[in-house]
Motif scaffolding. Structure first.
Motif, PDB file in Angstrom:
ATOM      1  N   LEU A  51       0.861  -1.114   0.037  1.00 42.03           N
ATOM      2  CA  LEU A  51       0.017  -0.010  -0.060  1.00 42.03           C
ATOM      3  C   LEU A  51       0.879   1.427  -0.091  1.00 42.03           C
ATOM      4  O   LEU A  51       0.610   2.270  -0.657  1.00 42.03           O
ATOM      5  N   THR A  52       2.097   1.343   0.761  1.00 37.56           N
ATOM      6  CA  THR A  52       2.900   2.288   0.698  1.00 37.56           C
ATOM      7  C   THR A  52       3.467   2.675  -0.737  1.00 37.56           C
ATOM      8  O   THR A  52       3.317   3.731  -1.026  1.00 37.56           O
ATOM      9  N   CYS A  53       3.674   1.605  -1.378  1.00 39.66           N
ATOM     10  CA  CYS A  53       4.203   1.968  -2.890  1.00 39.66           C
ATOM     11  C   CYS A  53       3.121   2.237  -3.907  1.00 39.66           C
ATOM     12  O   CYS A  53       3.547   3.063  -4.658  1.00 39.66           O
ATOM     13  N   TYR A  54       2.004   1.900  -3.576  1.00 44.85           N
ATOM     14  CA  TYR A  54       1.039   2.097  -4.588  1.00 44.85           C
ATOM     15  C   TYR A  54       0.198   3.347  -4.236  1.00 44.85           C
ATOM     16  O   TYR A  54      -0.336   4.110  -5.085  1.00 44.85           O
ATOM     17  N   LEU A  55       0.169   3.726  -3.128  1.00 49.38           N
ATOM     18  CA  LEU A  55      -0.595   4.960  -2.493  1.00 49.38           C
ATOM     19  C   LEU A  55      -0.083   6.220  -2.348  1.00 49.38           C
ATOM     20  O   LEU A  55      -0.554   7.158  -2.494  1.00 49.38           O
ATOM     21  N   GLN A  56       1.444   5.994  -2.438  1.00 47.93           N
ATOM     22  CA  GLN A  56       2.125   7.336  -2.566  1.00 47.93           C
ATOM     23  C   GLN A  56       2.906   7.417  -3.875  1.00 47.93           C
ATOM     24  O   GLN A  56       3.578   6.499  -4.314  1.00 47.93           O
ATOM     25  N   GLU A  57       2.918   8.521  -4.258  1.00 51.17           N
ATOM     26  CA  GLU A  57       3.425   8.760  -5.774  1.00 51.17           C
ATOM     27  C   GLU A  57       4.925   8.692  -5.782  1.00 51.17           C
ATOM     28  O   GLU A  57       5.354   8.253  -6.913  1.00 51.17           O
ATOM     29  N   GLU A  58       5.611   9.249  -4.861  1.00 53.10           N
ATOM     30  CA  GLU A  58       6.938   9.066  -4.870  1.00 53.10           C
ATOM     31  C   GLU A  58       7.834   7.955  -5.318  1.00 53.10           C
ATOM     32  O   GLU A  58       7.232   6.825  -5.047  1.00 53.10           O
ATOM     33  N   GLY A  59       8.932   7.674  -5.782  1.00 53.25           N
ATOM     34  CA  GLY A  59       9.605   6.419  -6.091  1.00 53.25           C
ATOM     35  C   GLY A  59      10.277   5.996  -4.777  1.00 53.25           C
ATOM     36  O   GLY A  59      10.446   6.814  -3.674  1.00 53.25           O
ATOM     37  N   HIS A  60      10.117   4.795  -4.569  1.00 55.23           N
ATOM     38  CA  HIS A  60      10.249   4.189  -3.307  1.00 55.23           C
ATOM     39  C   HIS A  60      11.531   3.279  -3.495  1.00 55.23           C
ATOM     40  O   HIS A  60      11.808   2.507  -4.468  1.00 55.23           O
ATOM     41  N   THR A  61      12.500   3.273  -2.438  1.00 52.58           N
ATOM     42  CA  THR A  61      13.537   2.384  -2.198  1.00 52.58           C
ATOM     43  C   THR A  61      13.584   1.569  -0.966  1.00 52.58           C
ATOM     44  O   THR A  61      12.665   2.023  -0.105  1.00 52.58           O
ATOM     45  N   VAL A  62      14.193   0.540  -0.947  1.00 48.52           N
ATOM     46  CA  VAL A  62      14.246  -0.295   0.160  1.00 48.52           C
ATOM     47  C   VAL A  62      14.597   0.381   1.457  1.00 48.52           C
ATOM     48  O   VAL A  62      13.673   0.383   2.512  1.00 48.52           O
ATOM     49  N   ARG A  63      15.493   1.270   1.406  1.00 51.38           N
ATOM     50  CA  ARG A  63      15.992   2.040   2.522  1.00 51.38           C
ATOM     51  C   ARG A  63      14.953   2.965   2.929  1.00 51.38           C
ATOM     52  O   ARG A  63      14.331   3.175   4.226  1.00 51.38           O
ATOM     53  N   GLY A  64      14.145   3.652   1.968  1.00 47.93           N
ATOM     54  CA  GLY A  64      13.153   4.587   2.103  1.00 47.93           C
ATOM     55  C   GLY A  64      11.910   3.850   2.891  1.00 47.93           C
ATOM     56  O   GLY A  64      11.152   4.271   3.855  1.00 47.93           O
ATOM     57  N   LEU A  65      11.391   2.734   2.252  1.00 45.97           N
ATOM     58  CA  LEU A  65      10.432   2.082   2.951  1.00 45.97           C
ATOM     59  C   LEU A  65      10.851   1.696   4.476  1.00 45.97           C
ATOM     60  O   LEU A  65       9.854   1.742   5.222  1.00 45.97           O
ATOM     61  N   ALA A  66      11.867   1.224   4.593  1.00 41.57           N
ATOM     62  CA  ALA A  66      12.209   0.820   6.017  1.00 41.57           C
ATOM     63  C   ALA A  66      12.132   1.753   6.849  1.00 41.57           C
ATOM     64  O   ALA A  66      11.712   1.708   8.111  1.00 41.57           O
ATOM     65  N   SER A  67      12.559   3.229   6.651  1.00 41.60           N
ATOM     66  CA  SER A  67      12.484   4.309   7.291  1.00 41.60           C
ATOM     67  C   SER A  67      11.037   4.667   7.688  1.00 41.60           C
ATOM     68  O   SER A  67      10.829   5.095   8.702  1.00 41.60           O
ATOM     69  N   GLU A  68      10.353   4.572   6.421  1.00 46.33           N
ATOM     70  CA  GLU A  68       8.898   5.118   6.618  1.00 46.33           C
ATOM     71  C   GLU A  68       8.228   4.282   7.414  1.00 46.33           C
ATOM     72  O   GLU A  68       7.265   4.549   8.177  1.00 46.33           O
ATOM     73  N   LEU A  69       8.284   2.961   7.365  1.00 48.83           N
ATOM     74  CA  LEU A  69       7.682   1.863   8.081  1.00 48.83           C
ATOM     75  C   LEU A  69       8.209   1.665   9.384  1.00 48.83           C
ATOM     76  O   LEU A  69       7.634   0.654  10.025  1.00 48.83           O
ATOM     77  N   ASN A  70       9.218   2.183   9.598  1.00 43.47           N
ATOM     78  CA  ASN A  70      10.172   1.638  10.897  1.00 43.47           C
ATOM     79  C   ASN A  70      10.308   0.347  11.024  1.00 43.47           C
ATOM     80  O   ASN A  70      10.126  -0.118  12.214  1.00 43.47           O
ATOM     81  N   VAL A  71      10.979  -0.346  10.155  1.00 47.07           N
ATOM     82  CA  VAL A  71      11.291  -1.785  10.239  1.00 47.07           C
ATOM     83  C   VAL A  71      12.749  -1.677   9.476  1.00 47.07           C
ATOM     84  O   VAL A  71      13.142  -0.807   8.758  1.00 47.07           O
ATOM     85  N   SER A  72      13.276  -3.077   9.796  1.00 50.14           N
ATOM     86  CA  SER A  72      14.606  -3.113   9.146  1.00 50.14           C
ATOM     87  C   SER A  72      14.624  -3.188   7.742  1.00 50.14           C
ATOM     88  O   SER A  72      13.437  -3.920   7.161  1.00 50.14           O
ATOM     89  N   LYS A  73      15.661  -3.060   6.826  1.00 43.21           N
ATOM     90  CA  LYS A  73      15.819  -3.398   5.494  1.00 43.21           C
ATOM     91  C   LYS A  73      15.741  -4.698   5.263  1.00 43.21           C
ATOM     92  O   LYS A  73      15.006  -5.122   3.950  1.00 43.21           O
ATOM     93  N   PRO A  74      16.089  -5.707   6.010  1.00 43.42           N
ATOM     94  CA  PRO A  74      15.863  -7.280   5.644  1.00 43.42           C
ATOM     95  C   PRO A  74      14.343  -7.510   5.695  1.00 43.42           C
ATOM     96  O   PRO A  74      13.875  -8.288   4.998  1.00 43.42           O
ATOM     97  N   ALA A  75      13.497  -7.015   6.580  1.00 46.79           N
ATOM     98  CA  ALA A  75      12.165  -7.232   6.804  1.00 46.79           C
ATOM     99  C   ALA A  75      11.488  -6.615   5.671  1.00 46.79           C
ATOM    100  O   ALA A  75      10.581  -7.266   4.879  1.00 46.79           O
ATOM    101  N   ILE A  76      11.839  -5.460   4.883  1.00 49.90           N
ATOM    102  CA  ILE A  76      11.513  -4.928   3.560  1.00 49.90           C
ATOM    103  C   ILE A  76      11.759  -5.853   2.307  1.00 49.90           C
ATOM    104  O   ILE A  76      11.039  -6.124   1.779  1.00 49.90           O
ATOM    105  N   THR A  77      13.020  -6.454   2.463  1.00 47.77           N
ATOM    106  CA  THR A  77      13.629  -7.144   1.465  1.00 47.77           C
ATOM    107  C   THR A  77      12.671  -8.704   1.277  1.00 47.77           C
ATOM    108  O   THR A  77      12.234  -8.976   0.321  1.00 47.77           O
ATOM    109  N   ARG A  78      12.310  -9.110   2.472  1.00 49.07           N
ATOM    110  CA  ARG A  78      11.631 -10.452   2.627  1.00 49.07           C
ATOM    111  C   ARG A  78       9.792  -9.973   2.068  1.00 49.07           C
ATOM    112  O   ARG A  78       9.553 -10.803   1.531  1.00 49.07           O
TER     113      ARG A  78
END
Length: 114
Positions: A21-48
């Motif tokens: 939902l973060t990727c599809y509802l927010q227009e900006e380009g997303h990176t693993v690092r950015g998603l981890a920061s925004e959702l307050n979870v680790s980069k490995p969790a985002i990768t999984r």
């Protein structure tokens, strides 16, 4: 949410759904690092989570051509269709939820209002 689980199709965990939902509802380009920061979870969790979304063709990863150390998350046509399905299910559930909420607030027969 129950309708999403009961129907045929992808069954996502809460974290996978949050990433989706973060990727599809927010227009900006997303990176693993950015998603981890925004959702307050680790980069490995985002990768999984992205591994699962990639298996289902709901999102894909691509190396950023401007910074090869960075990975961009891209939307897919199947992901856009899945988002439409989620919106439809939630739209159908909203009138029912509003009706049930108003019934809970209304005084019941036989009870005096305070």
């Amino acid at each position: 949410m129950v309708s999403l689980v009961r129907r045929d199709g992808p069954d996502l965990s809460a974290r996978q759904l949050a990433v989706f939902l973060t990727c599809y509802l927010q227009e900006e380009g997303h990176t693993v690092r950015g998603l981890a920061s925004e959702l307050n979870v680790s980069k490995p969790a985002i990768t999984r989570a992205l591994d699962r979304l990639g298996e289902l063709d709901l999102a894909r990863r691509k190396v950023d051509p401007l910074d090869r150390r960075s990975v961009l998350v891209q939307r897919t046509l199947k992901g856009a269709a899945y988002l439409r399905e989620i919106r439809s299910i939630m739209g159908e559930a909203a009138p029912t939820a509003r009706k049930e909420g108003s019934e809970e607030r209304a005084p019941r027969a036989g009870r005096r209002a305070a």
